[in-house]
Design an enzyme around this catalytic site. Structure first.
Site, mmCIF file in Angstrom:
data_model
loop_
_atom_site.group_PDB
_atom_site.id
_atom_site.type_symbol
_atom_site.label_atom_id
_atom_site.label_comp_id
_atom_site.label_asym_id
_atom_site.label_seq_id
_atom_site.Cartn_x
_atom_site.Cartn_y
_atom_site.Cartn_z
ATOM 1 N N CYS A 229 -1.909 -2.857 7.631
ATOM 2 C CA CYS A 229 -1.802 -3.758 6.483
ATOM 3 C C CYS A 229 -0.495 -4.555 6.458
ATOM 4 C CB CYS A 229 -2.045 -2.990 5.196
ATOM 5 S SG CYS A 229 -3.781 -2.450 5.100
ATOM 6 N N ASP B 243 0.790 -1.252 0.000
ATOM 7 C CA ASP B 243 0.000 0.000 0.000
ATOM 8 C C ASP B 243 0.818 1.297 0.000
ATOM 9 O OD1 ASP B 243 -1.954 -1.924 0.225
ATOM 10 O OD2 ASP B 243 -2.805 -1.198 2.099
ATOM 11 N N ASP C 271 -4.544 -0.763 -1.806
ATOM 12 C CA ASP C 271 -5.834 -0.598 -1.127
ATOM 13 C C ASP C 271 -6.775 0.036 -2.153
ATOM 14 O OD1 ASP C 271 -6.797 -1.131 1.541
ATOM 15 O OD2 ASP C 271 -6.951 1.026 1.906
ATOM 16 N N LYS D 36 -7.073 -4.867 -2.922
ATOM 17 C CA LYS D 36 -7.820 -5.403 -1.775
ATOM 18 C C LYS D 36 -8.736 -4.339 -1.187
ATOM 19 C CE LYS D 36 -3.909 -4.414 1.208
ATOM 20 N NZ LYS D 36 -4.623 -3.388 2.015
HETATM 21 C C1 VGL Z 1 -4.597 0.605 5.752
HETATM 22 C C2 VGL Z 1 -6.192 1.434 7.151
HETATM 23 C C3 VGL Z 1 -7.142 1.349 6.171
HETATM 24 C C4 VGL Z 1 -3.170 0.214 5.540
HETATM 25 C C5 VGL Z 1 -5.539 0.493 4.744
HETATM 26 O O1 VGL Z 1 -2.704 0.174 4.384
HETATM 27 O O2 VGL Z 1 -2.482 -0.054 6.565
HETATM 28 N N1 VGL Z 1 -4.931 1.065 6.946
HETATM 29 N N2 VGL Z 1 -6.808 0.876 4.961
HETATM 30 ZN ZN ZN Z 2 -8.256 0.954 3.427
#
Ligand code: VGL
Ligand code: ZN
Length: 202
Positions: A153, A10, A48, A108
């Site tokens: 994540c 991410d 994400d 995801k």
């Molecule tokens: C994430 C919160 C919501 C991450 C993704 O990449 O850690 N955290 N969506």
């Molecule tokens: Zn997210």
């Protein structure tokens, strides 16, 4: 290491300074991640990727604020500001991230009713993303993980990878945390307990 894989979690604009769910110093992971890629046989990115009405967004729950918890059918879920909306500039990878060698991008969190922190399973812990199968079919048994955010994540991905039997290393200097109510310390303890190797750098 032969047949080694780097999983980059991410590294997207919305998790970097100025983004919708900015992680402090989040863009600092880009340079060390780019520098590491050449050491791996396989590079995989996660992204994400939420529909605009995603159920992890506080905006979808009247009277609930971002960074509070809610109970979903699959368990407890933190509510977030709207972030990483499919096709938006915020959902794009950081401009400086070198994606040239990425052979697989796992998106995801695209199902409206369920969040997915982990690169391997959605937050119900049972719906697979397909990454475990993709690694197995490529004959990959060891994964190194870096990116954003350490305590969400990255940690969820590392814990699931360990649960699936992969040999897991997390490169801490190439990760940054959200750290919500002590979540970073909890994540570090859980990763160590699960046998994940935490290293500062490679
Ligand atoms: C994430 C919160 C919501 C991450 C993704 O990449 O850690 N955290 N969506
Ligand atoms: Zn997210």
């Amino acid at each position: 290491m032969s047949n080694s894989a780097l999983i980059v979690i991410d590294v997207q604009h919305d998790f970097c300074p100025g983004g919708a769910l900015a992680v402090a110093d989040g863009d600092a992971v880009v340079a060390p991640i780019n520098a590491m890629m050449g050491q791996f046989d396989h590079v995989i990115l996660t992204q994400d990727w939420h529909p605009q009405n995603h159920s992890s967004f506080a905006s979808q729950h009247d009277g609930h604020d971002p960074f509070t918890m809610i109970t979903m059918p699959y368990g407890e879920q933190t509510l977030w500001p709207d972030h990483c909306v499919q096709g938006s500039a915020g959902a794009a990878f950081h401009d400086a991230l070198d994606g040239d060698r990425a052979e697989l991008i796992i998106r995801k969190g695209y199902r409206p009713a369920i969040d997915s922190y982990s690169a391997f399973f959605e937050n119900d812990k049972t719906t697979p993303t397909g990454l475990g199968g993709a690694l197995n079919e490529r004959g990959i048994h060891a994964v190194t993980i870096a990116g954003l955010a350490t305590d969400f994540c990255v940690a969820f991905s590392a814990l699931d990878a360990a649960r699936l039997g992969f040999d897991v290393t997390v490169v801490m200097s190439a990760c940054r945390a959200i750290d919500l109510g002590g979540s970073l310390e909890v994540a570090i303890t859980q990763m160590k307990d699960a046998g994940v190797t935490l290293v500062d750098s490679l």
